[in-house]
Scaffold this motif. Structure first.
Motif, PDB file in Angstrom:
ATOM      1  N   GLY A  97     -15.569  23.837  18.840  1.00 35.81           N
ATOM      2  CA  GLY A  97     -14.710  23.316  19.901  1.00 35.81           C
ATOM      3  C   GLY A  97     -13.583  24.270  20.224  1.00 35.81           C
ATOM      4  N   ASN A  98     -12.990  24.867  19.194  1.00 35.58           N
ATOM      5  CA  ASN A  98     -11.892  25.802  19.408  1.00 35.58           C
ATOM      6  C   ASN A  98     -12.333  27.053  20.167  1.00 35.58           C
ATOM      7  N   VAL A  99     -13.541  27.523  19.865  1.00 40.40           N
ATOM      8  CA  VAL A  99     -14.065  28.704  20.567  1.00 40.40           C
ATOM      9  C   VAL A  99     -14.146  28.425  22.066  1.00 40.40           C
ATOM     10  N   TYR A 100     -14.692  27.262  22.410  1.00 35.30           N
ATOM     11  CA  TYR A 100     -14.823  26.913  23.829  1.00 35.30           C
ATOM     12  C   TYR A 100     -13.463  26.616  24.454  1.00 35.30           C
ATOM     13  N   TYR A 101     -12.580  25.994  23.709  1.00 36.32           N
ATOM     14  CA  TYR A 101     -11.234  25.729  24.232  1.00 36.32           C
ATOM     15  C   TYR A 101     -10.532  27.044  24.554  1.00 36.32           C
ATOM     16  N   ASP A 102     -10.562  27.976  23.612  1.00 40.28           N
ATOM     17  CA  ASP A 102      -9.853  29.243  23.794  1.00 40.28           C
ATOM     18  C   ASP A 102     -10.394  30.038  24.978  1.00 40.28           C
ATOM     19  N   ALA A 103     -11.661  29.825  25.298  1.00 44.26           N
ATOM     20  CA  ALA A 103     -12.276  30.508  26.434  1.00 44.26           C
ATOM     21  C   ALA A 103     -12.174  29.680  27.715  1.00 44.26           C
ATOM     22  N   GLN A 104     -11.380  28.599  27.664  1.00 47.62           N
ATOM     23  CA  GLN A 104     -11.141  27.732  28.815  1.00 47.62           C
ATOM     24  C   GLN A 104     -12.395  27.023  29.301  1.00 47.62           C
ATOM     25  N   GLN A 105     -13.326  26.817  28.391  1.00 46.51           N
ATOM     26  CA  GLN A 105     -14.526  26.032  28.699  1.00 46.51           C
ATOM     27  C   GLN A 105     -14.254  24.607  28.219  1.00 46.51           C
ATOM     28  N   TYR A 106     -13.352  23.941  28.919  1.00 49.32           N
ATOM     29  CA  TYR A 106     -12.800  22.688  28.425  1.00 49.32           C
ATOM     30  C   TYR A 106     -13.796  21.533  28.307  1.00 49.32           C
ATOM     31  N   PRO A 107     -14.700  21.320  29.247  1.00 45.52           N
ATOM     32  CA  PRO A 107     -15.654  20.214  29.072  1.00 45.52           C
ATOM     33  C   PRO A 107     -16.486  20.355  27.798  1.00 45.52           C
ATOM     34  N   THR A 108     -16.909  21.577  27.486  1.00 42.71           N
ATOM     35  CA  THR A 108     -17.693  21.788  26.269  1.00 42.71           C
ATOM     36  C   THR A 108     -16.824  21.574  25.038  1.00 42.71           C
ATOM     37  N   ALA A 109     -15.584  22.042  25.098  1.00 44.88           N
ATOM     38  CA  ALA A 109     -14.658  21.821  23.986  1.00 44.88           C
ATOM     39  C   ALA A 109     -14.457  20.331  23.742  1.00 44.88           C
ATOM     40  N   ILE A 110     -14.288  19.583  24.822  1.00 39.84           N
ATOM     41  CA  ILE A 110     -14.106  18.137  24.702  1.00 39.84           C
ATOM     42  C   ILE A 110     -15.312  17.501  24.012  1.00 39.84           C
ATOM     43  N   ASP A 111     -16.507  17.950  24.342  1.00 43.79           N
ATOM     44  CA  ASP A 111     -17.715  17.404  23.717  1.00 43.79           C
ATOM     45  C   ASP A 111     -17.683  17.597  22.201  1.00 43.79           C
ATOM     46  N   TYR A 112     -17.349  18.811  21.757  1.00 45.67           N
ATOM     47  CA  TYR A 112     -17.325  19.073  20.313  1.00 45.67           C
ATOM     48  C   TYR A 112     -16.170  18.344  19.628  1.00 45.67           C
ATOM     49  N   TYR A 113     -15.015  18.310  20.259  1.00 48.48           N
ATOM     50  CA  TYR A 113     -13.894  17.568  19.674  1.00 48.48           C
ATOM     51  C   TYR A 113     -14.242  16.076  19.565  1.00 48.48           C
ATOM     52  N   GLY A 114     -14.928  15.560  20.573  1.00 49.46           N
ATOM     53  CA  GLY A 114     -15.326  14.162  20.538  1.00 49.46           C
ATOM     54  C   GLY A 114     -16.263  13.873  19.377  1.00 49.46           C
ATOM     55  N   ARG A 115     -17.133  14.820  19.073  1.00 53.01           N
ATOM     56  CA  ARG A 115     -18.050  14.651  17.939  1.00 53.01           C
ATOM     57  C   ARG A 115     -17.289  14.665  16.617  1.00 53.01           C
ATOM     58  N   VAL A 116     -16.235  15.481  16.563  1.00 51.79           N
ATOM     59  CA  VAL A 116     -15.387  15.480  15.367  1.00 51.79           C
ATOM     60  C   VAL A 116     -14.749  14.108  15.180  1.00 51.79           C
ATOM     61  N   LEU A 117     -14.227  13.563  16.257  1.00 53.34           N
ATOM     62  CA  LEU A 117     -13.501  12.298  16.183  1.00 53.34           C
ATOM     63  C   LEU A 117     -14.422  11.114  15.904  1.00 53.34           C
ATOM     64  N   GLN A 118     -15.693  11.240  16.232  1.00 55.21           N
ATOM     65  CA  GLN A 118     -16.650  10.201  15.855  1.00 55.21           C
ATOM     66  C   GLN A 118     -16.788  10.127  14.341  1.00 55.21           C
ATOM     67  N   LEU A 119     -16.577  11.273  13.687  1.00 56.73           N
ATOM     68  CA  LEU A 119     -16.688  11.341  12.232  1.00 56.73           C
ATOM     69  C   LEU A 119     -15.346  11.125  11.541  1.00 56.73           C
ATOM     70  N   ASN A 120     -14.272  11.475  12.227  1.00 56.82           N
ATOM     71  CA  ASN A 120     -12.935  11.362  11.647  1.00 56.82           C
ATOM     72  C   ASN A 120     -11.930  11.034  12.752  1.00 56.82           C
ATOM     73  N   ALA A 121     -11.869   9.764  13.093  1.00 57.59           N
ATOM     74  CA  ALA A 121     -11.043   9.333  14.224  1.00 57.59           C
ATOM     75  C   ALA A 121      -9.563   9.589  14.016  1.00 57.59           C
ATOM     76  N   SER A 122      -9.116   9.754  12.770  1.00 57.98           N
ATOM     77  CA  SER A 122      -7.685   9.899  12.488  1.00 57.98           C
ATOM     78  C   SER A 122      -7.190  11.344  12.555  1.00 57.98           C
ATOM     79  N   ASP A 123      -8.061  12.279  12.944  1.00 58.28           N
ATOM     80  CA  ASP A 123      -7.647  13.683  13.025  1.00 58.28           C
ATOM     81  C   ASP A 123      -6.767  13.884  14.260  1.00 58.28           C
ATOM     82  N   ALA A 124      -5.457  13.783  14.058  1.00 61.90           N
ATOM     83  CA  ALA A 124      -4.517  13.853  15.177  1.00 61.90           C
ATOM     84  C   ALA A 124      -4.509  15.225  15.829  1.00 61.90           C
ATOM     85  N   ALA A 125      -4.728  16.274  15.044  1.00 62.64           N
ATOM     86  CA  ALA A 125      -4.699  17.628  15.594  1.00 62.64           C
ATOM     87  C   ALA A 125      -5.844  17.854  16.574  1.00 62.64           C
ATOM     88  N   VAL A 126      -7.052  17.452  16.169  1.00 58.29           N
ATOM     89  CA  VAL A 126      -8.209  17.606  17.054  1.00 58.29           C
ATOM     90  C   VAL A 126      -8.055  16.714  18.282  1.00 58.29           C
TER      91      VAL A 126
END
Length: 217
Positions: A97-126
């Motif tokens: 997610g960070n790789v795509y975020y840093d390259a301004q590919q935000y929709p893809t970054a959102i997809d990966y961050y969303g998958r993280v939060l499905q596993l760990n909803a309390s990750d405030a940083a993500v």
């Protein structure tokens, strides 16, 4: 991903920094400041909210968006391959997610961050990074909602408060809301790295409010 002492906006790894600089030069991108907050608040740099800017850095024609996406896909390919055999690896999902975020590919970054939060909803940083990505694609209300959700898990997270204030100010013209968030940030994070910047923005917004009584700025 819970460090609140520096902007996530975390600390860049040398490899990621080189990768991002290469992409920026190739794409001719000079990003606005967002604490990477708007960067994730983990072991990577903070990300700060700002309006994306595009500034040519040389006379070489920049890659078109599809070419840039292909370049980023190639960069992320080894991690994505590892993910196939370990699909619940939170660190790996976050890194991609960070790789795509840093390259301004935000929709893809959102997809990966969303998958993280499905596993760990309390990750405030993500969640803060995902909210910031929503801001960059113009979804202001969702960005604010995700920032507020992040604060339910980490009420004093400096990067979340920083970025939420910026989005309220820039996206909603809500000066009062921004002032409240930044005052809370300063009160709960006295050693915040971007403290001087926050204090200056706070003073500027308060001056605007004083000049326009009865408005939100």
């Amino acid at each position: 991903m819970t460090d609140t002492s520096s902007p996530r906006l975390g600390s860049w790894t040398y490899q990621r920094a080189l990768m991002l600089m290469s992409l920026c030069l190739l794409a001719g991108i000079a990003g606005g400041w967002t604490i990477r907050g708007i960067h994730p608040a983990s072991a990577d740099p903070a990300r700060v909210v700002s309006a994306p800017q595009v500034t040519p850095t040389n006379t070489t024609q920049a890659p078109i968006p599809t070419q840039l996406k292909a370049m980023v896909d190639n960069q992320a390919a080894p991690q994505i391959l590892r993910l196939k055999s370990d699909p619940r690896n939170v660190e790996l999902l976050t890194s991609i997610g960070n790789v795509y975020y840093d390259a301004q590919q935000y929709p893809t970054a959102i997809d990966y961050y969303g998958r993280v939060l499905q596993l760990n909803a309390s990750d405030a940083a993500v969640r803060t990074d995902m909210a910031t990505a929503y801001w960059y694609i113009g979804n202001i209300d969702t960005a604010i909602a995700e920032f507020n959700t992040a604060l339910t898990f980490a009420p004093n997270n400096a990067n979340t408060l920083f970025n939420l204030g910026l989005v309220k100010w820039q996206g909603k013209h809500d000066s009062a809301g921004a002032i409240a968030d930044w005052k809370k940030l300063l009160a709960t994070n006295p050693n915040y790295e971007a403290k001087d910047k926050v204090e200056k923005m706070l003073a500027d917004v308060e001056k605007q409010v004083a000049a326009k009584p009865g408005t939100k700025g």
